[in-house]
Design a protein around this motif. Structure first.
Motif, mmCIF file in Angstrom:
data_model
loop_
_atom_site.group_PDB
_atom_site.id
_atom_site.type_symbol
_atom_site.label_atom_id
_atom_site.label_comp_id
_atom_site.label_asym_id
_atom_site.label_seq_id
_atom_site.Cartn_x
_atom_site.Cartn_y
_atom_site.Cartn_z
ATOM 1 N N GLY B 102 0.865 -1.151 0.065
ATOM 2 C CA GLY B 102 -0.108 0.077 0.245
ATOM 3 C C GLY B 102 0.987 1.266 0.091
ATOM 4 N N ARG B 103 0.414 2.219 0.835
ATOM 5 C CA ARG B 103 1.079 3.427 0.843
ATOM 6 C C ARG B 103 2.254 3.454 2.056
ATOM 7 N N THR B 131 -8.805 -4.581 6.240
ATOM 8 C CA THR B 131 -7.389 -3.798 5.866
ATOM 9 C C THR B 131 -7.064 -4.287 4.456
ATOM 10 N N ALA B 134 -9.172 -1.996 2.309
ATOM 11 C CA ALA B 134 -8.928 -0.684 2.323
ATOM 12 C C ALA B 134 -7.590 -0.565 1.687
ATOM 13 N N ILE B 135 -6.622 -1.434 1.392
ATOM 14 C CA ILE B 135 -5.307 -1.224 0.766
ATOM 15 C C ILE B 135 -5.795 -1.307 -0.793
ATOM 16 N N GLU B 137 -8.609 -0.581 -1.983
ATOM 17 C CA GLU B 137 -9.205 0.741 -2.436
ATOM 18 C C GLU B 137 -8.212 1.752 -2.687
ATOM 19 N N GLU B 138 -7.390 1.722 -1.913
ATOM 20 C CA GLU B 138 -6.460 2.947 -1.809
ATOM 21 C C GLU B 138 -5.369 2.791 -3.187
ATOM 22 N N GLY B 140 -6.084 1.090 -5.813
ATOM 23 C CA GLY B 140 -7.150 1.488 -7.086
ATOM 24 C C GLY B 140 -6.538 0.946 -8.519
#
Lengths: 55, 164
Positions: B102-103, B131, B134-135, B137-138, B140
């Motif tokens: 992720g970020r 989680t 969420a990752i 989605e982030e 994308g």
């Protein structure tokens, strides 16, 4: 045995097309059973690929 | 002969005492999502002693980088200490060793969002579905977006089931 003439139950999909019965089946398994199932599927696919690569 | 042995790879990591969180598609499967995956993604602790343990396992599994496998490039302590992604092939199948996902989320960031699972003789930490979603989605990306409907529905089913 099904009673004569009983129709097949309708498949259950979410509005975005996800097979909910498949999710429920997966959730009925333990993590170890999910891992074993995935492993069997991968092994099957690798076997089929190998058989076809030889042709 | 092509080989894949997810349990043996995870078992080798656990046996050597490697600290890691399982992420990616296999984490989704163990969380109950019916998705297909072929590789095994872990985010490892980049503590010095853990890197030594991980490197020992990678050596025992004959791990080399998947890109240009004919060059037999092996991961090093320096590689494992960085935040990047090491896409490896081992004698038991593909293994992605990730410094962060992720970020910039590290092992320490992910650990509180993981759950312990018994995979049949070994206990491992697996990233939780919330989680994972969420990752993805982030990030994308197209590949991440493709699997999101299944992950979201699985999470909804799990919540509905646990509330009964």
């Amino acid at each position: 045995m099904n009673p004569a003439g009983e129709p097949a139950p309708a498949p259950e999909y979410s509005e975005d097309g996800v097979d909910l019965s498949l999710i429920r089946w997966m959730l009925s398994l333990t993590p170890a059973e999910r891992l074993a199932f995935l492993q069997r599927r991968i092994n099957d696919i690798l076997t089929i690929r190998e058989l076809n690569a030889e042709k | 002969m092509l080989k894949s042995d997810l349990s043996a790879t995870l078992g080798a990591l656990v046996k050597a005492g490697v600290e890691f969180v399982l992420v990616g598609g296999l984490a989704a499967v163990l969380d109950g999502a019916p998705v297909q995956t072929y590789d095994l993604d872990i985010v490892h602790s980049r503590a010095a002693d853990n890197i030594v343990r991980l490197l020992g396992v990678l050596e025992s599994l004959d791990a080399v980088f998947r890109i240009q496998p004919e060059r037999r490039l092996r991961p090093t302590v320096s590689h494992l200490g960085g935040p990047g992604h090491l896409n490896l092939i081992t004698r038991l199948g593909p293994l992605d060793v990730l410094g962060t996902i992720g970020r910039g989320l590290s092992y320490d960031d992910l650990l509180p969002h993981s759950v312990e699972m018994d995979i049949g003789g070994a206990l491992i930490r697996v990233l939780d579905l919330e989680t994972l979603i969420a990752i993805k989605e982030e990030l994308g990306g197209e590949k991440d977006r493709a699997v999101l409907p299944i992950l979201r529905r699985t999470l909804a089913e799990k919540k509905a089931h646990s509330s009964h």
